[in-house]
Every structure is written in C-alpha cells, then in structure tokens.
Design an enzyme around this catalytic site. Structure first.
Site, PDB file in Angstrom:
ATOM      1  N   ASP A  92       0.860  -1.181   0.000  1.00 33.32           N
ATOM      2  CA  ASP A  92       0.000   0.000   0.000  1.00 33.32           C
ATOM      3  C   ASP A  92       0.894   1.228   0.000  1.00 33.32           C
ATOM      4  OD1 ASP A  92      -2.164   1.632   0.094  1.00 33.32           O
ATOM      5  OD2 ASP A  92      -2.797   1.083   2.113  1.00 33.32           O
ATOM      6  N   ASP A 265      -8.618  -6.907   1.315  1.00 35.24           N
ATOM      7  CA  ASP A 265      -7.705  -6.963   2.461  1.00 35.24           C
ATOM      8  C   ASP A 265      -8.380  -6.338   3.663  1.00 35.24           C
ATOM      9  OD1 ASP A 265      -6.190  -4.205   3.446  1.00 35.24           O
ATOM     10  OD2 ASP A 265      -7.066  -4.037   1.447  1.00 35.24           O
TER      11      ASP A 265
END
Length: 372
Positions: A92, A265
């Site tokens: 990320d 996620d």
C-alpha cells in the site's frame, strides 16, 4: 509478466473467478489478502501463513519507510527475502495514513508532510518518493499515492482531494520504472456517485495492470459502503483485477464479489484474533468469555486449519486469559484461514453456478452448502 485471466463467470451476478499472474506466483481470485503492515502478519510466521492457503499479502510503504527503511530491505534482497515469503506481495502506498494520521500531517499538491508517530520527526512523502520506496522494497504490486479524505468531508473537499489523487497518479506513472512490478491506480470520490464515476473513468484510462477502489470502510454508513460497491465496478475495465481496499466482513466480500471485485484486504482477522475473538461462520466468538472455560470442542468442527485440528476452545480461552502470545497466534491463524476458506468457497460456487450476493454456504439450506 502481469496478466489477469478470467476463468469463469457467474450467470446470476457479475462475479467471476480468475488468475492474477505475477513474477512470484499466481493469485486465484476472488481472494482475501492478509495484512502484514511491517512485513509481518502479526504473530504469524511465513510458514504458518502458507498453511492457511494465503497466496498474496499486503505490506505498508509508509511504515516500512520509517522502520527499517527501504534501503535496508533492498540490501537484503527485497521484501520477499527480507520476510522469507516467496509468494506475491502488494505494498500500500501510505495513502491511508493520510487519512488515519490526519492530525499529524500537512497536505499539499506536492505531497504530505507527516509527523513521525515514532519520534516526532518530520517525514515528507511525495508521489514520486512513494513509488521509489516501493521500487526499492521490490513488491509485486505497488499502489499509487492517493489522498483518502475523511468520510465526513463535504463534496467540494472530496472533489479537491480527488483532483490531487489524479495528479499524483500521473506523477506515479511517470516515476514508475520497474517492469517486474505492477502499478495499480486507486479510485476515490467518497460517497458521491458523480465523483466515483469520474475517478473510475480517469483511473481506467491509463490501462494499468489493475485498479483499486479506496476510501471505503473508513467510518461511513454501511449503506454508503454498499452504494460504492454496487456503483463503481460498471466503470472499471472487465479484463483487469479489481481490488476493494479495507474490506474483510463476509457480507461485504460477498456483495463485492457479486459486483465483480476480485481482491480484498483487512486487518480484522488478526486485530480481533489478538484480542481473543474468533470467526465462526458469520459469528464472532469472544474466547475470553468464561463460557468457554470447559468447552473442549474446536472453534469450528468443519475447519481444517491447524488451530481447529489441534486445540480446543478451552485451551485457547486459557491462553488468552493469561496473555500468552500463542493464543493470539492460533486465533489469528484460524481467522485468516476462515476468510480464505470463504473466498475459496465463493470461487467454487461461481464455477458451480450457485453463487449469490448473500452467500452463506454454512447454512444447510444453502444451494452452495457443498462448497463449505
């Protein structure tokens, strides 16, 4: 090097199964990704993680930049060698920290200046720097830097943040020079359909290997989450993997898959596991509760994870009540395995043409009961 292969489509919904090919292996979709923020899924070794059926994990650029630093990770041979994980890794960008550390940052069109939560020093992240960090980390998938505003922001402020996200995406694309790493763009726009559509079309125009939808499950009403899940996919390319960020509840995963999302996620499996809460179908069992003291059954009799095969609720209750580290590991392992089992069951149901957007295969009345 990166290819998304759609292997089957659902006749009742927009769900599909697929294979996302990466340099470090394939990801069978739909698939849940465990979160390993600091190049570790908390309390779980890479070998244990493999036993759950995990095929791809997420790590965080911002936190790894602060500690131990991307240069050290690169020196070790990259993030896969560093953490001894041979399968795909997605990093990320740190855009979520723009949201979660809002009181500690200052945002401009050039980037974000953070106050380091560790030592109070100042850290500046630009879209260019974020990409360079991820290139050094060596993840399979790098995420573009985005501005994730709070859900309480008004439409004008959301639109301003969206323009910034789009400008940063262009800078990320210009900076990214790593053929064995895919770059995903992120769709933002809050709860506003007009902005979500605009962002989805803009992000899709770059023909990136995959697209994520962010700014979801950041405190907004469930109805707003469902609205984004239902609305945005129609503006995304069919032949790219679609990643819905921050979603880990069974209901939302099922709805998202029904609308054509592929990858998910969430920190919930390990966060709840560390506090003694285990997943059982669509329930959550607080194993700290005294009612489990003499319960010698496993968390889930139908689960084949190492925890359920080897340990009782009574033993897990004992570990959690005495703050034993093994307790958080065993429950976290089960929770991750549970979500992976769920997405695997969805895949089977899609192929067998018995998937629905309220998928609940543990119910004996379900036409998809055989998948569970």
């Amino acid at each position: 090097m990166f290819e998304f292969e759609i292997t089957s489509n659902c006749s009742n919904t927009k769900a599909r199964t697929g294979i996302f090919h990466t340099p470090n292996g394939k990801v069978n979709t739909p698939k849940f990704m465990p979160v390993g923020t600091m190049a570790t899924v908390k309390g779980i070794s890479s070998k244990q993680l493999t036993s759950t059926g995990s095929e791809m994990i997420l790590s965080n650029t911002f936190h790894l930049h602060l500690q131990p630093g991307e240069k050290l990770v690169k020196e070790s041979g990259g993030i896969h060698n560093f953490m001894n994980w041979s399968k795909p890794i997605l990093t990320d960008s740190g855009g979520y920290q723009v949201f979660s550390l809002a009181k500690l940052n200052n945002i401009s069109d050039k980037g974000v200046e953070f106050k380091n939560p560790r030592d109070g020093s100042h850290v500046f992240l630009s879209p260019e720097k974020v990409i360079k960090i991820q290139m050094d980390l060596g993840s399979d998938v790098a995420m573009a830097f985005d501005h994730c505003p709070p859900h309480t922001a008004n439409e004008n402020d959301i639109e301003d943040s969206l323009q910034r996200t789009h400008s940063w995406l262009e800078k990320c694309i210009e900076t990214h020079q790593k053929s064995n790493q895919a770059l995903f763009g992120i769709v933002q726009g809050g709860k506003y359909p007009r902005l979500r559509e605009y962002s989805a079309k803009f992000t899709s125009s770059f023909d990136l290997p995959g697209i994520a939808v962010g700014g979801v499950s950041v405190g907004e009403a469930v109805e707003d989450i469902h609205s984004v899940i239902n609305y945005v996919p129609k503006f995304l390319p069919i032949n790219k993997p679609r990643y819905l960020m921050g979603i880990g509840s069974l209901r939302e995963i099922s709805l998202a898959v029904a609308n054509g999302f592929d990858i998910f996620d969430c920190v919930l499996p390990t966060r709840l596991g560390r506090h003694g809460t285990a997943f059982l179908n669509d329930e959550r069992l607080n194993l700290r509760n005294a009612r489990f003291k003499n319960d010698f059954s496993p968390i889930d009799k139908t689960c084949k994870c190492e925890t359920c095969k080897s340990y009782s609720r009574a033993y897990l209750h004992h570990l959690i009540r005495n703050d034993e580290i093994l307790g958080l590991t065993l429950i976290s392992l089960h929770n991750i395995a549970h979500l992976l089992r769920f997405t695997n069951a969805i895949s089977t149901a899609i192929k067998d043409n018995c998937f629905t957007n309220d998928f609940a295969p543990w119910k004996t009345s379900s036409i998809a009961h055989h998948t569970w």
